[in-house]
Design an enzyme around this catalytic site. Structure first.
Site, PDB file in Angstrom:
ATOM      1  N   ASP A   1       8.556  -2.987   0.822  1.00 64.75           N
ATOM      2  CA  ASP A   1       8.961  -3.589   2.090  1.00 64.75           C
ATOM      3  C   ASP A   1      10.084  -4.599   1.880  1.00 64.75           C
ATOM      4  OD1 ASP A   1       7.349  -5.582   0.834  1.00 64.75           O
ATOM      5  OD2 ASP A   1       5.612  -4.925   1.972  1.00 64.75           O
TER       6      ASP A   1
ATOM      7  N   ASP B   1      -6.116 -10.060   5.973  1.00 59.59           N
ATOM      8  CA  ASP B   1      -6.519  -9.294   7.152  1.00 59.59           C
ATOM      9  C   ASP B   1      -6.567  -7.795   6.875  1.00 59.59           C
ATOM     10  OD1 ASP B   1      -3.850  -8.722   6.897  1.00 59.59           O
ATOM     11  OD2 ASP B   1      -3.269  -9.421   8.896  1.00 59.59           O
TER      12      ASP B   1
ATOM     13  N   HIS C   1      -4.082  -5.945   5.465  1.00 58.79           N
ATOM     14  CA  HIS C   1      -2.827  -5.203   5.518  1.00 58.79           C
ATOM     15  C   HIS C   1      -2.359  -4.808   4.119  1.00 58.79           C
ATOM     16  CE1 HIS C   1      -0.768  -9.246   5.000  1.00 58.79           C
ATOM     17  NE2 HIS C   1      -0.031  -8.494   4.201  1.00 58.79           N
TER      18      HIS C   1
ATOM     19  N   GLU D   1       0.439  -4.186   9.454  1.00 53.16           N
ATOM     20  CA  GLU D   1      -0.510  -5.135  10.016  1.00 53.16           C
ATOM     21  C   GLU D   1      -1.654  -4.403  10.733  1.00 53.16           C
ATOM     22  OE1 GLU D   1      -0.363  -8.020   9.050  1.00 53.16           O
ATOM     23  OE2 GLU D   1       1.490  -9.109   9.450  1.00 53.16           O
TER      24      GLU D   1
END
Length: 260
Positions: A67, A136, A138, A143
């Site tokens: 990314d 979380d 990801h 996300e």
């Protein structure tokens, strides 16, 4: 999905480096998928040490980053192009032209995303993809709520992710709101996925994606569909796993010929 519980990040780094070294010796033109963040740093340190000490050769390898932030200049110290160069590729003999990152500064971002997918295909696909996982759940910058079939694309960061990454910037206000990330469908095409998680703060996410349902609310859970996914965690990150003793037993009795 194989879950391996080790004492700490040093042991994890050595084990992943063993797998990457074996891959490079078997296939010198291997394509590596590189992650940023703190999780893969022990792996990069160990690989750099093996290059310097033992001559581990990266000269014919290729690498693709997961990314990149949107809007940061290529030379920005927190752009992932620069982070990967600083933390890993400048420390081994991989050719600069063989290291690829998504172009978060492109004038036409959708076209740049499509081009990145094509570049991975042209290189023969990723042989081993390194991953970390967010608190979380990801992976990459996919996300919660991401499509399980998604491809490389633009994503908006949730505020928790921006807060988690603010430590790398001068302030939260400096953390970009948008990124370009490989999609979950893209990650699933890697031949071997190796995810590293350490620390008690990752324990709920590890529990959810390893032992919970496959669901978009926990993007890493998509790895349950992968035919060769290896999850490496320390004792703290494993602390919420119901089947932790089974995972330890399985790894302790694993045939040596299987490798990672």
């Amino acid at each position: 999905m194989e879950v391996v519980i080790l004492q700490g990040s040093k042991q994890i780094g050595q084990l992943v480096a063993d797998a990457i070294e074996a891959l490079l010796r078997r296939k010198p033109t291997a394509v590596l998928g590189l992650a940023t963040g703190s999780s893969p740093l022990p792996v990069y340190d160990e690989l750099a040490a093996r290059h310097q000490r033992d001559g581990l050769d990266f000269s014919n390898a290729h690498a693709f980053a997961l990314d990149e932030y949107v809007g940061l200049d290529h030379g920005h110290p927190e752009s992932y192009r620069e982070v990967i160069r600083r933390e890993f590729t400048s420390r081994v003999n991989i050719a600069e032209g063989n290291v690829h990152t998504p172009d978060g500064a492109a004038a036409d971002l959708p076209a740049a995303c499509s081009a990145y997918e094509e570049a991975m295909r042209a290189a023969g696909g990723v042989d081993l993809q390194l991953l970390g996982v967010g608190t979380d759940g990801h992976i990459g910058f996919n996300e919660p709520g991401s499509s399980l079939a998604s491809r490389t694309r633009i994503k908006t960061l949730i505020e928790q992710t921006r807060r988690d990454n603010a430590r790398f910037f001068g302030s939260l206000a400096e953390v970009p709101h948008h990124v370009v990330t490989q999609g979950l469908g893209t990650i699933l095409e890697a031949r071997h996925v190796v995810l590293i998680a350490t620390g008690a703060q990752k324990a709920p996410a590890v529990r959810d994606f390893v032992e919970g349902p496959v669901a978009a609310i926990c993007p890493a859970s998509v790895l349950q569909f992968h035919p060769h996914a290896t999850i490496l965690v320390d004792e703290a990150a494993a602390s919420s796993l119901k089947l932790a003793d089974f995972y330890r037993h399985t790894y302790d009795h694993k045939p040596a010929w299987q490798g990672l």
